[in-house]
Design a protein around this motif. Structure first.
Motif, PDB file in Angstrom:
ATOM      1  N   LYS A   1       0.834  -1.203   0.000  1.00  0.00           N
ATOM      2  CA  LYS A   1       0.000   0.000   0.000  1.00  0.00           C
ATOM      3  C   LYS A   1       0.871   1.257   0.000  1.00  0.00           C
ATOM      4  O   LYS A   1       0.635   2.194  -0.772  1.00  0.00           O
ATOM      5  CB  LYS A   1      -0.931   0.015   1.215  1.00  0.00           C
ATOM      6  N   ALA A   2       1.894   1.281   0.851  1.00  0.00           N
ATOM      7  CA  ALA A   2       2.788   2.435   0.913  1.00  0.00           C
ATOM      8  C   ALA A   2       3.589   2.571  -0.374  1.00  0.00           C
ATOM      9  O   ALA A   2       3.819   3.685  -0.865  1.00  0.00           O
ATOM     10  CB  ALA A   2       3.739   2.304   2.098  1.00  0.00           C
ATOM     11  N   PHE A   3       4.000   1.444  -0.950  1.00  0.00           N
ATOM     12  CA  PHE A   3       4.755   1.516  -2.193  1.00  0.00           C
ATOM     13  C   PHE A   3       3.905   2.073  -3.327  1.00  0.00           C
ATOM     14  O   PHE A   3       4.357   2.949  -4.081  1.00  0.00           O
ATOM     15  CB  PHE A   3       5.301   0.150  -2.594  1.00  0.00           C
ATOM     16  N   PHE A   4       2.683   1.579  -3.471  1.00  0.00           N
ATOM     17  CA  PHE A   4       1.840   2.066  -4.566  1.00  0.00           C
ATOM     18  C   PHE A   4       1.428   3.521  -4.350  1.00  0.00           C
ATOM     19  O   PHE A   4       1.162   4.241  -5.310  1.00  0.00           O
ATOM     20  CB  PHE A   4       0.612   1.171  -4.741  1.00  0.00           C
ATOM     21  N   ALA A   5       1.381   3.965  -3.097  1.00  0.00           N
ATOM     22  CA  ALA A   5       1.150   5.387  -2.831  1.00  0.00           C
ATOM     23  C   ALA A   5       2.306   6.209  -3.403  1.00  0.00           C
ATOM     24  O   ALA A   5       2.111   7.262  -4.022  1.00  0.00           O
ATOM     25  CB  ALA A   5       1.001   5.639  -1.340  1.00  0.00           C
ATOM     26  N   THR A   6       3.529   5.724  -3.199  1.00  0.00           N
ATOM     27  CA  THR A   6       4.696   6.396  -3.765  1.00  0.00           C
ATOM     28  C   THR A   6       4.643   6.378  -5.282  1.00  0.00           C
ATOM     29  O   THR A   6       4.875   7.400  -5.940  1.00  0.00           O
ATOM     30  CB  THR A   6       5.991   5.709  -3.290  1.00  0.00           C
ATOM     31  N   ALA A   7       4.349   5.225  -5.853  1.00  0.00           N
ATOM     32  CA  ALA A   7       4.291   5.109  -7.310  1.00  0.00           C
ATOM     33  C   ALA A   7       3.244   6.053  -7.895  1.00  0.00           C
ATOM     34  O   ALA A   7       3.486   6.742  -8.895  1.00  0.00           O
ATOM     35  CB  ALA A   7       3.989   3.670  -7.703  1.00  0.00           C
TER      36      ALA A   7
ATOM     37  N   LEU B   1      -3.623  -1.546  -5.054  1.00  0.00           N
ATOM     38  CA  LEU B   1      -3.878  -0.649  -6.183  1.00  0.00           C
ATOM     39  C   LEU B   1      -5.168   0.130  -5.969  1.00  0.00           C
ATOM     40  O   LEU B   1      -5.214   1.360  -6.158  1.00  0.00           O
ATOM     41  CB  LEU B   1      -3.967  -1.449  -7.483  1.00  0.00           C
ATOM     42  N   LEU B   2      -6.225  -0.570  -5.588  1.00  0.00           N
ATOM     43  CA  LEU B   2      -7.519   0.077  -5.392  1.00  0.00           C
ATOM     44  C   LEU B   2      -7.469   1.107  -4.265  1.00  0.00           C
ATOM     45  O   LEU B   2      -8.085   2.174  -4.366  1.00  0.00           O
ATOM     46  CB  LEU B   2      -8.591  -0.977  -5.091  1.00  0.00           C
ATOM     47  N   GLU B   3      -6.734   0.803  -3.211  1.00  0.00           N
ATOM     48  CA  GLU B   3      -6.631   1.736  -2.080  1.00  0.00           C
ATOM     49  C   GLU B   3      -5.917   3.022  -2.474  1.00  0.00           C
ATOM     50  O   GLU B   3      -6.063   4.052  -1.817  1.00  0.00           O
ATOM     51  CB  GLU B   3      -5.913   1.069  -0.915  1.00  0.00           C
ATOM     52  N   ASN B   4      -5.159   2.962  -3.568  1.00  0.00           N
ATOM     53  CA  ASN B   4      -4.452   4.148  -4.048  1.00  0.00           C
ATOM     54  C   ASN B   4      -5.109   4.755  -5.286  1.00  0.00           C
ATOM     55  O   ASN B   4      -4.466   5.492  -6.039  1.00  0.00           O
ATOM     56  CB  ASN B   4      -2.991   3.794  -4.322  1.00  0.00           C
ATOM     57  N   LYS B   5      -6.401   4.438  -5.482  1.00  0.00           N
ATOM     58  CA  LYS B   5      -7.219   5.056  -6.526  1.00  0.00           C
ATOM     59  C   LYS B   5      -6.715   4.760  -7.930  1.00  0.00           C
ATOM     60  O   LYS B   5      -6.946   5.546  -8.871  1.00  0.00           O
ATOM     61  CB  LYS B   5      -7.305   6.585  -6.326  1.00  0.00           C
ATOM     62  N   LEU B   6      -6.023   3.632  -8.098  1.00  0.00           N
ATOM     63  CA  LEU B   6      -5.578   3.217  -9.419  1.00  0.00           C
ATOM     64  C   LEU B   6      -6.613   2.278 -10.021  1.00  0.00           C
ATOM     65  O   LEU B   6      -7.129   1.382  -9.350  1.00  0.00           O
ATOM     66  CB  LEU B   6      -4.222   2.513  -9.325  1.00  0.00           C
ATOM     67  N   GLN B   7      -6.931   2.489 -11.282  1.00  0.00           N
ATOM     68  CA  GLN B   7      -7.943   1.700 -11.965  1.00  0.00           C
ATOM     69  C   GLN B   7      -7.272   0.667 -12.856  1.00  0.00           C
ATOM     70  O   GLN B   7      -6.475   1.015 -13.735  1.00  0.00           O
ATOM     71  CB  GLN B   7      -8.852   2.604 -12.797  1.00  0.00           C
ATOM     72  N   LEU B   8      -7.578  -0.602 -12.630  1.00  0.00           N
ATOM     73  CA  LEU B   8      -7.003  -1.669 -13.426  1.00  0.00           C
ATOM     74  C   LEU B   8      -7.507  -1.568 -14.865  1.00  0.00           C
ATOM     75  O   LEU B   8      -8.709  -1.556 -15.123  1.00  0.00           O
ATOM     76  CB  LEU B   8      -7.384  -3.028 -12.840  1.00  0.00           C
TER      77      LEU B   8
END
Length: 281
Positions: free
Chosen positions: A157-163, A236-243
């Motif tokens: 979760k923290a990594f995808f927030a950074t990404a 991914l979903l927690e960081n508002k990224l859409q698959l």
């Protein structure tokens, strides 16, 4: 691999000091093994292949995805870029601004040497991905993650927030990785008796990182982490990224599961994932 101690947590997320503990050990281990990898690649003639005009190291599904989404002139940030071969490949394929980040100073040195030898304008920086500020090098059309990266990240979760914080609106996070299912199937095509798909215990590595020359050595201790597909999708979903794209493939990208790749029955050994950032207006 052997099981290590349980990682201390607060709620569902590792503590920041624990993340730093694990990433520091990973840095030491990769600084140690990278010279072995570079020596193997030099002796095998691998590095000379980059002198060929059309040579690149992108797996076919990843190459096709970039062609479909558009690559020429587009900016790419490659996190956990190792020795930079994929990013250099993208630059050879006419990508725009290219920046690679890795925690290993030895790997980054190798990446810089490769890019300089090919007279390519690609930037490589040493950094822990968990320490990157928002838009550390500007914002990018693509943030890329390739095989062998996710298992070193204790907190997805923290990594995808950074990404996500490095992407332009409408930009894409692109992942080409080893399939998590492959970790529990041994070369004899039997399910592992020591490693479970849902196991969250960090796994200890020590001198077991030479996946190229397969040299045994007494190395630094470090830890890897198993993330299920559900873990990845949820982060991914927690960081508002859409698959926007997901594919499973029978190809081994790790150089560790070749027997399974050649087996008469196919297994999901790798996957391609593209997630898009759409900022609400």
């Amino acid at each position: 691999m052997s099981a290590g101690n349980e990682m201390p947590e607060r709620g569902d997320q590792p503590l920041k000091k624990e993340i730093k503990h694990f990433t520091t050990m990973a840095r030491e281990a990769w600084d140690e093994v990278n010279p072995r990898h570079q020596s193997y690649k030099k002796k095998s003639g691998h590095k000379k292949k980059f002198l060929r005009k059309n040579y690149h190291t992108l797996p076919a599904p990843l190459h096709e995805a970039f062609l479909d989404y558009g690559l020429e002139g587009r900016s790419v940030l490659h996190l956990c870029c190792n020795d930079g071969e994929e990013l250099v490949s993208l630059k050879k394929l006419n990508a725009g601004r290219c920046v690679g980040v890795d925690i290993s100073s030895s790997a980054i040195h190798s990446a810089r040497v490769l890019a300089a030898g090919l007279h390519l304008d690609a930037t490589f920086e040493v950094a822990d991905v968990y320490d990157l500020p928002d838009a550390a090098y500007g914002r990018f059309d693509y943030v890329l993650l390739t095989v062998g990266a996710l298992c070193w990240l204790p907190d997805l979760k923290a990594f995808f927030a950074t990404a996500t914080s490095q992407l332009k609106d409408g930009g894409h996070l692109v992942i080409m990785e080893q399939h998590p299912f492959s970790a529990i199937v041994e070369d004899d095509m039997k399910v592992s008796e020591t490693f479970g798909y849902f196991d969250k215990t960090p796994y200890e590595e020590a001198g077991d990182l030479d996946y190229l020359g397969k040299e045994a050595y007494e190395g630094k201790t470090c830890y890897t982490f198993h993330h299920t597909l559900a873990d990845i999708f949820s982060a991914l979903l927690e960081n508002k990224l859409q698959l926007s794209r997901f594919e499973e493939h029978p190809d081994d990208l790790s150089n560790l599961k070749r027997e399974l790749e050649r087996a008469p029955q196919t297994f999901p050994l790798s996957y391609l994932l593209v997630a898009t950032l759409n900022i609400p207006t």
